[in-house]
Scaffold this active site. Structure first.
Site, PDB file in Angstrom:
ATOM      1  N   ASP A  97     -79.735  77.764  53.206  1.00 35.89           N
ATOM      2  CA  ASP A  97     -79.752  78.821  52.193  1.00 35.89           C
ATOM      3  C   ASP A  97     -80.459  80.063  52.751  1.00 35.89           C
ATOM      4  OD1 ASP A  97     -79.220  79.141  49.076  1.00 35.89           O
ATOM      5  OD2 ASP A  97     -81.233  79.903  49.426  1.00 35.89           O
ATOM      6  N   HIS A 144     -75.696  71.353  46.846  1.00 30.88           N
ATOM      7  CA  HIS A 144     -76.266  72.418  47.675  1.00 30.88           C
ATOM      8  C   HIS A 144     -77.508  71.958  48.426  1.00 30.88           C
ATOM      9  CE1 HIS A 144     -77.417  76.434  48.914  1.00 30.88           C
ATOM     10  NE2 HIS A 144     -78.554  76.365  48.227  1.00 30.88           N
TER      11      HIS A 144
END
Length: 291
Positions: free
Chosen positions: A106, A271
């Protein structure tokens, strides 16, 4: 959650008035792991322990996050990925390493990308988890599908509005992403979730500044590299969620334009893949380090 089991903690000076909180464990060739949003270095707690059997594993809290310093935003460079990448190179050098492998998730993957672009002699291998380079990220976000990235647009605004809104209900804001982006809630147990929320609660201005930079100076840095034909010269592994046709673009093709030596794969986890599928991510990193 006190920290990564078996790791030592230290504060490492990276710039004038800025020190990072860094967990270090294991022995052997160095691997630096960078966390994402809305997390801290604790997201690597499983992968780091596994890799530490073969490598010196270095897990910092990024500038502005966790227990690292959070300098006031006094210009667009304070939280540019170029500045944050320089922090990571400084950490490695302070620990005695001129060259190291680098993996990021991320936001940490954006820092890792910039470190590999700006410091190719320092970064031997690069792994990126579930993100596109900044320039590509903005390019593919179009129309109503961009609603999933509402936080990117909110935190791109001039200083003041986003900070006020988020600080007024920070646990709800940051907790929303922890809940939305995970497929297996058990992967983020209550003590870890509390640690993340506590860390974010005290870092609202710096987190917003990090995102603001990605809508401004970070884009210009990517554009300059693209115009100059710069590419990543080291082996690169990219792992992303398997969205299938719903993704709307070819993520591997986007990455290949930057990374000729690319291994691209997808995972069925959410994620937070380093927490949901740590064995899978560990093996992907081990394969990368063999290339």
């Amino acid at each position: 959650m006190s920290g990564i089991a078996g790791f030592e903690y230290r504060r490492v000076d990276v710039a004038e008035g800025v020190a990072l909180n860094v967990a270090v464990g294991g022995g052997g060739s160095p691997v630096v792991l960078l966390h994402g949003f809305p997390q801290t270095h604790l997201m690597w707690r499983h992968v780091a322990v596994e890799l530490a059997s073969e490598h010196t594993v270095i897990c910092p809290d990024l500038r502005g996050y966790g227990d690292s310093d959070k300098p006031a935003e006094d210009g667009e460079d304070t939280y540019s990925k170029r500045t944050m990448a320089a922090d990571i190179v400084a950490v490695a050098r302070e620990l005695g390493y001129e060259r190291f492998a680098l993996a990021g998730h991320d936001r940490g993957a954006l820092v890792a990308f910039r470190a590999a672009m700006d410091h190719p002699d320092a970064v031997t291998h690069l792994a990126s988890l579930d993100v596109l380079p900044t320039l590509d990220m903005w390019s593919v976000m179009q129309g109503t599908s961009a609603a999933v990235g509402f936080h990117l647009y909110l935190m791109a605004q001039p200083p003041g509005l986003a900070e006020t809104m988020i600080a007024a209900s920070s646990d709800v804001f940051f907790g929303y992403f922890l809940d939305l982006w995970v497929k297996d809630p058990a992967a983020i147990p209550a003590d870890v979730r509390t640690a993340y929320l506590d860390a974010c609660r005290g870092a609202v201005p710096s987190i917003v500044a990090d995102y603001r930079a990605s809508a401004g100076v970070d884009v210009r840095h990517d554009e300059a590299d693209l115009a100059a034909g710069h590419q990543l010269t080291m082996p690169v592994s990219v792992v992303q969620q398997d969205w299938g046709s719903a993704l709307g673009f070819d993520a591997a093709e986007r990455w290949r334009a930057w990374a000729p030596d690319l291994a691209h794969s997808t995972t069925t986890s959410g994620h937070f893949m380093a927490e949901e599928s740590p064995k899978e991510i560990t093996e992907i990193l081990r394969d990368l380090l063999k290339r």
